[in-house]
Enzyme design. Structure first.
Site, PDB file in Angstrom:
ATOM      1  CB  ALA A  32      -1.188  -0.214   1.268  1.00  0.00           C
ATOM      2  CD  GLN A  84      -2.364   4.448   6.467  1.00  0.00           C
ATOM      3  OE1 GLN A  84      -2.553   3.664   5.441  1.00  0.00           O
ATOM      4  NE2 GLN A  84      -2.656   5.084   7.058  1.00  0.00           N
ATOM      5  CE1 TYR A  85      -0.506  -1.307   5.334  1.00  0.00           C
ATOM      6  CE2 TYR A  85       0.579  -3.161   3.405  1.00  0.00           C
ATOM      7  CZ  TYR A  85      -0.226  -2.340   4.337  1.00  0.00           C
ATOM      8  OH  TYR A  85      -0.975  -3.385   4.647  1.00  0.00           O
ATOM      9  N   PRO A  86       5.183   2.019   5.439  1.00  0.00           N
ATOM     10  CG  PRO A  86       7.786   2.793   6.225  1.00  0.00           C
ATOM     11  CD  PRO A  86       6.752   2.869   4.686  1.00  0.00           C
ATOM     12  N   GLY A 111       5.576   4.671   1.914  1.00  0.00           N
ATOM     13  CA  GLY A 111       6.056   5.163   0.212  1.00  0.00           C
ATOM     14  C   GLY A 111       7.031   3.981   0.249  1.00  0.00           C
TER      15      GLY A 111
END
Length: 275
Positions: free
Chosen positions: A109, A111-113, A123
């Site tokens: 995603a 939004q990760y980590p 990112g």
């Protein structure tokens, strides 16, 4: 009129009622069957297509996307956790899972980590996966990459296009296999991860003015048409969200969602609740 129809579906709390509402002669979606012939015929779902290194592979929804029953989760990759895997270890995990053990599904995603900070920003996980892919360009065809756009008010047509381009750049690829809403634009209890799915109509007013099902379906369908994604779907949602998303896509004569990702295990059956 559409809002009233959706609210009736929500209050009924049943997929059967959703079907009845969307096919009713008084519902604005009542012309949907006419669009059915324009939507490609779905292929049989949940069929075992083959086995690779002992791991079965199945079709995603009614698409031609083939995924391993075991996927590689990446939420903590490169995070600020004291024991989070760094880039080198993440590459070893990918080597083991993809190159040796028959896993082809990578879930990530934008939004990760999680957790992240200014040294390990959102990112980073996609960038780590991208650096592994860059080692051998043949690797891209060996994997199915599923990424997600951050949910809530961030979900709209403009951001779907913009955030998708950001994910593609970090991953170093020109397409995603699957692109999902990390959680819905609208209010839904499931976006709280682990909370009950029981719907509270009183809270719905707090998420008014956000992207409609039609806006999301149209933007995702455009991305499919442009070859940027092979399919799209939703996360942390419920039966109502899946039903309304599917019918919005059919009304617009565009690609419907093909995947839904939710918590589901022996100890977590909340997705089966009404709402």
């Amino acid at each position: 009129q559409r809002v009233a129809a959706r609210r009736a579906v929500l209050q009924s709390g049943a997929v059967a009622a959703a079907t009845a509402a969307f096919t009713s002669s008084t519902n604005p979606y009542s012309t949907l069957p006419a669009f059915a012939t324009a939507i490609p015929t779905a292929k049989p779902t949940n069929a075992v297509l083959r086995t690779v290194a002992g791991i079965r592979r199945k079709r995603v929804g009614g698409t031609d996307i083939e995924v391993s029953e075991v996927g590689l989760g990446t939420q903590r990759w490169g995070s600020t956790d004291f024991n989070a895997p760094d880039e080198a270890l993440c590459h070893k995990l990918l080597d083991r899972a993809v190159l040796e053990c028959g896993v082809n599904l990578i879930d990530t995603a934008e939004q990760y980590p999680i957790p992240s900070d200014r040294f390990n920003p959102e990112g980073t996980t996609e960038r780590i996966i991208g650096s592994w892919l860059a080692k051998d360009r043949r690797r891209r065809e060996q994997v199915v990459i599923a990424s997600k756009i951050t949910g809530g008010p961030n979900v709209n047509a403009r951001n779907i296009e913009r955030d998708l381009q950001g994910s593609l750049k970090r991953l170093g690829t020109d397409y995603l296999d699957l692109y999902l809403l990390h959680w819905p634009a609208r209010y839904t209890p499931q976006s709280n991860w682990g909370m009950s799915l029981e719907y509270n109509p009183e809270i719905e007013s707090y998420s008014r003015g956000r992207a409609s099902f039609e806006e999301v379906a149209e933007a995702m369908g455009k991305a499919v048409q442009n070859g940027l994604i092979r399919g799209w779907g939703i996360c942390n949602d419920n039966a109502y969200g899946l039903t309304a998303s599917s019918y919005a896509a059919k009304m617009l004569n565009t690609a419907p969602p093909c995947v839904m990702q939710n918590d589901y295990s022996l100890i977590n059956r909340r997705i089966e609740e009404n709402g």
